[in-house]
Design a protein around this motif. Structure first.
Motif: not given
Length: 254
Positions: A195, A206, A215, A218-219, A222-223, A225-229
């Protein structure tokens, strides 16, 4: 997966092996390790590790957190213990780590999952109070594993065999890098390093589908700011390949 461009961020030597597996499936791997594994190698460091391993028979459980931990430990254990101590539980986190241990003649068992949480859940039926546990890892790795075991009364020590470093890349690295169709980030630390570089040199990455092993990671993605996780529910090649095929199949069906 014919022609699918996969950015692989594993450390070596796993990165090369994963790239080989992808090539065999017709995919196009793009190698960009986001961790460098550097074994402890000074005479003082190796002497301290051997001294610790001479007491290996004091432990009831030995848990290896990665393939690198398994490989490096097996070599030192073989020096210190021509015959393995008996009556111990040898455990690998993830099937890949466990298979590596078995290949090195350490009779390890594996939990069904591939992460710290799964290992702790798997060990719930075991009586851990006052059991001595040795966690074999890189410096500072998987702190939640020791914490979870200590909360259940275990006495935990660490055998730290390597450092995890961030490889150095420049803007030029990303300028000449093919744009991937999917990205595999197989640990929280790899994700963090990736990142940092992507935000600096390739922010359009991104928007690429990012596959992660759990998971929890994954969380974190997402924090960041990756769009598709997408959670592959495992860091091994099989889990990531299956999750990628499923994702690509859904895109094709749309």
């Amino acid at each position: 997966m014919q022609g699918v461009k996969v950015l692989v961020t594993r450390p070596e030597p796993e990165n090369a092996l994963t790239c080989q597996a992808l090539t065999a499936l017709g995919a196009t791997p793009i190698s960009l390790p986001m961790l460098e594994i550097r074994p402890l190698s000074s005479n003082a460091e190796l002497s301290a590790l051997r001294s610790q391993l001479y007491n290996l028979d004091l432990y009831q459980f030995v848990i290896f957190v990665s393939k690198n931990a398994a490989r490096l430990a097996a070599e030192l254990i073989d020096e210190c213990w021509p015959m393995l101590p008996v009556g111990m539980h040898w455990l690998g986190i993830g099937q890949g780590t466990t298979e590596t241990l078995k290949d090195l003649n350490i009779p390890a068992l594996s939990n069904p999952g591939n992460n710290t949480e799964a290992m702790l859940d798997w060990l719930k039926p075991a009586k851990m109070r006052d059991q001595r546990v040795l966690i074999v890892r890189g410096v500072g790795g998987r702190p939640d594993l020791a914490k979870g075991l200590e909360e259940r009364g275990a006495i935990v020590d660490h055998l730290e065999l390597y450092k995890r470093l961030t490889p150095e890349y420049t803007a030029q690295t990303f300028l000449f890098l093919e744009h991937p169709d999917v990205i595999w980030a197989t640990s929280g630390e790899s994700l963090a390093n990736l990142t940092t570089y992507v935000d600096q040199f390739a922010p359009n990455f991104k928007s690429t589908a990012l596959f992660v092993p759990s998971e929890r990671v994954a969380q974190r993605a997402k924090s960041l700011h990756w769009n598709t996780v997408i959670c592959a529910h495992g860091a091994d090649d099989q889990c990531l390949i299956a999750a990628t095929k499923q994702h690509l199949g859904r895109k094709h069906d749309r």
